[in-house]
Design a protein around this motif. Structure first.
Motif, mmCIF file in Angstrom:
data_model
loop_
_atom_site.group_PDB
_atom_site.id
_atom_site.type_symbol
_atom_site.label_atom_id
_atom_site.label_comp_id
_atom_site.label_asym_id
_atom_site.label_seq_id
_atom_site.Cartn_x
_atom_site.Cartn_y
_atom_site.Cartn_z
ATOM 1 N N THR A 136 6.876 6.441 -0.244
ATOM 2 C CA THR A 136 5.520 6.889 0.067
ATOM 3 C C THR A 136 5.463 7.527 1.454
ATOM 4 O OG1 THR A 136 4.851 4.926 -1.122
ATOM 5 C CG2 THR A 136 3.106 6.156 -0.085
ATOM 6 N N HIS A 149 10.946 11.409 -3.498
ATOM 7 C CA HIS A 149 10.209 11.097 -4.717
ATOM 8 C C HIS A 149 11.136 10.558 -5.827
ATOM 9 C CE1 HIS A 149 7.200 11.640 -7.846
ATOM 10 N NE2 HIS A 149 8.182 12.105 -8.591
ATOM 11 N N SER A 170 -1.983 6.228 -1.919
ATOM 12 C CA SER A 170 -0.971 7.081 -2.534
ATOM 13 C C SER A 170 -1.568 7.917 -3.673
ATOM 14 C CB SER A 170 0.162 6.201 -3.074
ATOM 15 O OG SER A 170 1.067 6.988 -3.766
ATOM 16 N N ASP A 221 0.623 9.510 -5.772
ATOM 17 C CA ASP A 221 1.738 9.710 -6.686
ATOM 18 C C ASP A 221 2.188 8.359 -7.257
ATOM 19 O OD1 ASP A 221 3.811 10.876 -8.033
ATOM 20 O OD2 ASP A 221 5.175 10.813 -6.320
ATOM 21 N N PRO A 267 7.691 11.731 1.237
ATOM 22 C CA PRO A 267 7.489 12.259 -0.124
ATOM 23 C C PRO A 267 8.696 13.005 -0.683
ATOM 24 C CG PRO A 267 5.733 12.940 1.389
ATOM 25 C CD PRO A 267 6.769 12.297 2.212
ATOM 26 N N ILE A 306 -1.004 0.209 0.189
ATOM 27 C CA ILE A 306 -0.284 1.491 0.129
ATOM 28 C C ILE A 306 -0.709 2.296 -1.101
ATOM 29 C CG2 ILE A 306 1.998 2.585 -0.046
ATOM 30 C CD1 ILE A 306 3.089 0.156 1.504
ATOM 31 N N THR A 307 -0.831 1.598 -2.233
ATOM 32 C CA THR A 307 -1.169 2.334 -3.464
ATOM 33 C C THR A 307 -2.562 2.966 -3.381
ATOM 34 O OG1 THR A 307 -1.842 0.242 -4.447
ATOM 35 C CG2 THR A 307 0.293 1.082 -5.113
#
Lengths: 185, 149
Positions: free
Chosen positions: A174, A180, A112, A114, A177, A108-109
């Motif tokens: 994620t 956040h 991503s 953010d 968004p 996932i990262t």
């Protein structure tokens, strides 16, 4: 008095040693699991998680007290062997789940844009702590028996649930968004 | 169709199963064996003629599956002492000789078939291990009783 560089060096060596311990523990757990009669899967994502009350049951001292009350050496030996294997299955399962969570998180990262440094650091530290605890549990179960490490096992279970929850929250944030900031550990 | 609407007949079938069948069985261990016996060895699906006639076969199957898992987790959470008591009740209520059941259970371990599909492996291992221990304790007690009548 030791200087900061020495302390950092010592800390790094200690951390590496503990990581090695965790890896060795996990590898040995895998070897033992191959001798078990209930198959262990590398990906248990579709299966029920182990409920916390069972963790307490596996490591509980009351069953041992009951068996000790029989005053039969054979029964006591059988109990120790059986319960040790169950505890090792649990450790193996927990470390597999932790690795799966971190694999998912890494995936996932990668996509991503953010990322929060503090959240990521906390997650990696939590992961490291859990893997080290799993390695320690593996050795302690083999040498001292599951009943002596109940507190550590329950702690590891709580931590692994926290890691799973943090990863779940991160995934939710994620995916949406507009939420956040809700993914802190 | 919403999940609630789908769940209502399963709940009704489950309640019916509890009331008509499971409540008449002596202990959880016997209930587990009974529920496992309603599962097809090849397909893993559950069948119960009476329940399927009152509800639909798939609803009956789902209710049996839920009951099976529930009893399994209940039994697996028992202490060893409670499990030995369960075993005692099971043997007392059986029409076969306790010694014969014990011999076969220790040799063939038929209780392994009573584990539901896709339960947690550590819990499954705990269950098998505890039954094995309960059998050994029961046998030990019998031997002690014979030695010191």
């Amino acid at each position: 008095m030791i200087g900061i560089p020495t302390a950092v060096l010592l800390g790094s060596v200690l951390f590496l040693l503990l990581l090695l311990l965790a890896t060795r523990g996990s590898a040995a757990a895998r070897e033992i699991s191959s001798r078990l009669d209930v198959p262990l899967l590398d990906d248990e994502a579709g299966l029920d998680p182990c409920p916390p009350e069972f963790v307490a049951r596996i490591f509980a001292p009351d069953d041992w007290e009951f068996v000790r009350g029989t005053k039969s050496r054979e029964l006591q030996k059988l109990f120790r062997r059986e319960r040790r294997l169950v505890a090792l299955v649990w450790v193996h399962q927990t470390s597999t789940a932790i690795r799966r969570i971190m694999r998912e998180h890494t995936e996932i990262t990668r996509q991503s844009h953010d990322l929060r440094f503090s959240t990521e650091t906390k997650l990696v530290l939590l992961y490291g702590e859990l893997m080290v605890i799993c390695g320690m549990l593996f050795l302690a179960i083999q040498s001292a028996g599951p009943q002596r490490v109940r507190g550590l096992a329950v702690y590891a279970d709580t931590l692994s649930q926290r890691l799973a929850q943090a990863q779940h929250d991160f995934k939710t944030v994620t995916a949406r968004p507009e939420l956040h900031g809700a993914g802190s550990v | 169709m919403t999940a609630t609407v789908r769940l209502v007949p399963v709940q009704a079938a489950y309640d019916d199963l509890l009331k008509r069948s499971l409540s008449k069985i002596s202990c959880d261990l016997a209930r587990l064996i009974y529920l496992a016996s309603t599962r097809d060895y090849n397909t893993g699906s559950y069948h119960h003629d009476g329940l399927a006639a009152r509800f639909r076969p798939e609803i009956a199957g789902k209710a049996l599956e839920i009951a099976h898992r529930q009893i399994f987790y209940q039994l697996s959470a028992c202490s060893l002492e409670e499990l030995v008591e369960q075993l005692q009740t099971y043997l007392d209520c059986s029409h076969e000789s306790a010694a014969d059941i014990l011999r076969i259970w220790q040799k063939l371990e038929p209780y392994r078939v009573a584990i539901p599909v896709e339960v947690n492996p550590a819990v499954a291992r705990l269950f098998v291990s505890n039954i094995r221990l309960a059998l050994a304790i029961w046998r030990f007690r019998q031997e002690q009783a014979q030695k010191n009548p």
